[in-house]
Design an enzyme around this catalytic site. Structure first.
Site, PDB file in Angstrom:
ATOM      1  N   LYS A 179      -7.902  -0.579  11.092  1.00 59.63           N
ATOM      2  CA  LYS A 179      -7.292  -0.989   9.806  1.00 59.63           C
ATOM      3  C   LYS A 179      -6.020  -0.179   9.589  1.00 59.63           C
ATOM      4  O   LYS A 179      -5.002  -0.688   9.137  1.00 59.63           O
ATOM      5  CB  LYS A 179      -8.300  -0.777   8.669  1.00 59.63           C
ATOM      6  CG  LYS A 179      -7.872  -1.371   7.323  1.00 59.63           C
ATOM      7  CD  LYS A 179      -6.991  -0.471   6.492  1.00 59.63           C
ATOM      8  CE  LYS A 179      -6.668  -1.096   5.153  1.00 59.63           C
ATOM      9  NZ  LYS A 179      -5.697  -0.290   4.380  1.00 59.63           N
ATOM     10  N   HIS A 239      -1.815  10.419  -0.210  1.00 60.66           N
ATOM     11  CA  HIS A 239      -2.061   9.071  -0.714  1.00 60.66           C
ATOM     12  C   HIS A 239      -2.029   9.051  -2.231  1.00 60.66           C
ATOM     13  O   HIS A 239      -1.399   8.209  -2.850  1.00 60.66           O
ATOM     14  CB  HIS A 239      -3.424   8.629  -0.183  1.00 60.66           C
ATOM     15  CG  HIS A 239      -3.671   7.173  -0.362  1.00 60.66           C
ATOM     16  ND1 HIS A 239      -3.182   6.233   0.513  1.00 60.66           N
ATOM     17  CD2 HIS A 239      -4.323   6.491  -1.322  1.00 60.66           C
ATOM     18  CE1 HIS A 239      -3.540   5.032   0.104  1.00 60.66           C
ATOM     19  NE2 HIS A 239      -4.228   5.161  -1.007  1.00 60.66           N
ATOM     20  N   GLU A 263       0.826  -1.217   0.000  1.00 58.09           N
ATOM     21  CA  GLU A 263       0.000   0.000   0.000  1.00 58.09           C
ATOM     22  C   GLU A 263       0.858   1.265   0.000  1.00 58.09           C
ATOM     23  O   GLU A 263       1.688   1.458   0.894  1.00 58.09           O
ATOM     24  CB  GLU A 263      -0.935   0.001   1.227  1.00 58.09           C
ATOM     25  CG  GLU A 263      -1.866   1.212   1.215  1.00 58.09           C
ATOM     26  CD  GLU A 263      -2.977   1.151   2.262  1.00 58.09           C
ATOM     27  OE1 GLU A 263      -3.392   0.047   2.636  1.00 58.09           O
ATOM     28  OE2 GLU A 263      -3.421   2.226   2.691  1.00 58.09           O
ATOM     29  N   ASP A 307       3.179 -14.597  11.347  1.00 61.51           N
ATOM     30  CA  ASP A 307       1.844 -14.962  10.885  1.00 61.51           C
ATOM     31  C   ASP A 307       0.915 -13.743  10.993  1.00 61.51           C
ATOM     32  O   ASP A 307       0.437 -13.395  12.075  1.00 61.51           O
ATOM     33  CB  ASP A 307       1.353 -16.126  11.768  1.00 61.51           C
ATOM     34  CG  ASP A 307      -0.014 -16.653  11.370  1.00 61.51           C
ATOM     35  OD1 ASP A 307      -0.765 -15.937  10.687  1.00 61.51           O
ATOM     36  OD2 ASP A 307      -0.332 -17.783  11.766  1.00 61.51           O
TER      37      ASP A 307
HETATM   38  C1  MEV Z   1      -6.057   3.567   4.877  1.00 62.32           C
HETATM   39  O1  MEV Z   1      -5.349   2.419   4.496  1.00 62.32           O
HETATM   40  C2  MEV Z   1      -6.076   3.723   6.387  1.00 62.32           C
HETATM   41  C3  MEV Z   1      -6.911   4.869   6.937  1.00 62.32           C
HETATM   42  O2  MEV Z   1      -8.245   4.773   6.450  1.00 62.32           O
HETATM   43  C4  MEV Z   1      -6.901   4.776   8.441  1.00 62.32           C
HETATM   44  C5  MEV Z   1      -7.844   5.725   9.148  1.00 62.32           C
HETATM   45  O3  MEV Z   1      -8.839   6.153   8.566  1.00 62.32           O
HETATM   46  O4  MEV Z   1      -7.557   5.987  10.351  1.00 62.32           O
HETATM   47  C6  MEV Z   1      -6.375   6.213   6.489  1.00 62.32           C
END
Ligand code: MEV
Length: 418
Positions: free
Chosen positions: A258, A372, A80, A274
């Protein structure tokens, strides 16, 4: 390493970056060779079944970390864009406050042994506990090496559980796994005790397996992010607002966590551990109090600075698994200068916190899409056929125009190639 603050490392080509990291962390020419060569198909063939190739993922280093007073560059394996940049950025902003401070519970896992068809489940539970010493001794005989290194079964717990198909008694072996992730060790122990648990309870044993809810293997990290370092009081407040929503709203908590796992999984993978075990543990732990919540907390201290903290299960090992086999993982372990699996788990918690902080900071200020998309633009440029220097040029143009798609990349490429 002397300093993990390596300004401009992002501008170097990958071989030059590797030279810098190798020099700073004392890698041998052999280590560097292993990292470059990567996993050979013959090695892969011994790791999984029906192998037809290997699947490669970028390996980068997050810079700027100070962990318990020591400078550290952290290798991360991720597909990513912006994850490694964000972790480095988060770690840089923690430096003024002294970096990350860690602690842990130690490397303790649980294995479960499920006994069913028991007439007197509460009596059976007590019988398991009455036989605790005998059961611990028998299980430890299965892994004398682990016991020699100070690990092994430390305790036994037992629970009566009501289910849709009847009442069950579930014994938990509480095992100190030392430098192993522990799945093999605890599963072997649990299997070996099954016949004796059947005798003691009068029931029938089905499951004998590790629990990935590693609530006895917690890693913790804390950092103070100085308000003036991160953009002022408004950013501090914005981060606290964002984090507060994640505490109470599962829809936001899933995304928040996430983001944490973007960092966590990248280090777990880079060290040959793992990823699924750590992910299962993290999300289950986040739900332990009955509602899914976030794994981090943010507060303002009396000086108005932001205090971030994380606590989560991190079941990783240094022995067994792919860590000792995968040539890249072996070199990554050297770059990290790991002393123990517990040490690794605490580094991972720091990366999770840095990653989460960086995401929240971006969300609380300019939003994440600009940073991003700039990185994403490089992928799009490559998809459109750009090579070498042209990748950067096409990506930069698209980012400036805020039009990032393959068609636009192809147009710019055409112009540049004229
Ligand atoms: C993207 O991979 C992760 C985010 O969505 C985490 C978040 O919103 O805190 C930017």
């Amino acid at each position: 390493m002397k300093s993990s603050r390596i300004p401009g490392i992002y501008k170097l080509p990958p071989v030059e970056r590797l030279k810098v990291i190798a020099k700073e962390t004392g890698l041998s020419a052999d280590d560097v060779g292993q990292l470059i060569a990567g996993l050979a198909v013959e090695q892969a063939d011994r790791m999984a079944e029906n192998v037809i190739g290997t699947f490669q993922v970028p390996l980068g280093v997050a810079t700027n970390f100070i962990i318990d007073g020591l400078e550290l560059a952290v290798p991360m394996a991720t597909e990513e864009p912006s994850v490694i940049a964000a972790a480095s950025n988060g770690a840089r902003m923690a430096r003024e406050g002294g970096g990350f401070v860690t602690s842990s519970t130690g490397p303790v896992m649980r294995a479960q042994i499920q006994a069913v068809g028991i007439a007197d489940p509460f009596g059976a539970r007590q019988e398991i506990l009455n036989h605790k010493d005998e059961l611990i001794k028998a299980a430890n005989e299965k892994d004398p090496m682990l016991v020699k290194f100070g690990g092994g079964v430390k305790d036994i717990e037992a629970y009566v559980i009501e289910s849709r198909v009847g009442t069950m008694v579930v014994a938990h072996l509480i095992v100190d796994c030392r430098d192993a992730m522990g799945a093999n060790a605890v599963n072997t122990m649990a299997e070996s005790l099954a016949p004796r648990i059947e005798q003691i309870t009068g029931g029938r044993v089905y499951l004998r397996i590790i629990s990935n809810l590693a609530d006895l293997r917690l890693a913790r990290a804390k950092a103070v992010f100085k308000a003036q370092e991160i953009g002022g009081a408004e950013v501090v407040d914005g981060i606290i607002q964002a984090a507060a929503l994640a505490e109470v709203d599962p829809y936001r908590a899933a995304t928040h966590n996430k983001g944490i796992m973007n960092g966590v999984t990248a280090v777990v993978l880079a060290t040959g551990n793992d990823t699924r075990a750590v992910e299962a543990g993290a999300h289950a732990y986040a739900s332990m109090r009955g509602r899914y919540t976030s794994l981090t907390r943010y507060e303002k201290n009396k000086d108005g600075d932001l205090v971030g903290s994380i606590e989560m299960p991190v079941a990783v090992g240094l022995v067994g698994g792919a860590t000792r086999v995968h040539p890249v993982a072996k070199t990554v372990v050297k770059i990290l200068g790991l002393k123990s699996a517990d040490h690794l788990s605490r580094i991972i918690a720091c990366v999770g916190l840095a990653q989460n902080f960086a995401a929240l900071r971006a969300l609380a200020s300019e939003g994440i899409q600009r940073g991003h998309m700039t990185l994403h633009a490089k992928n799009v440029a490559v998809q459109a056929g750009a090579r070498c220097d042209l990748v950067e040029m096409v990506a930069a143009r698209m980012a400036a125009e805020r039009r990032i798609n393959v068609d636009r990349a192809a147009e710019i490429l055409k112009e540049l190639e004229k």
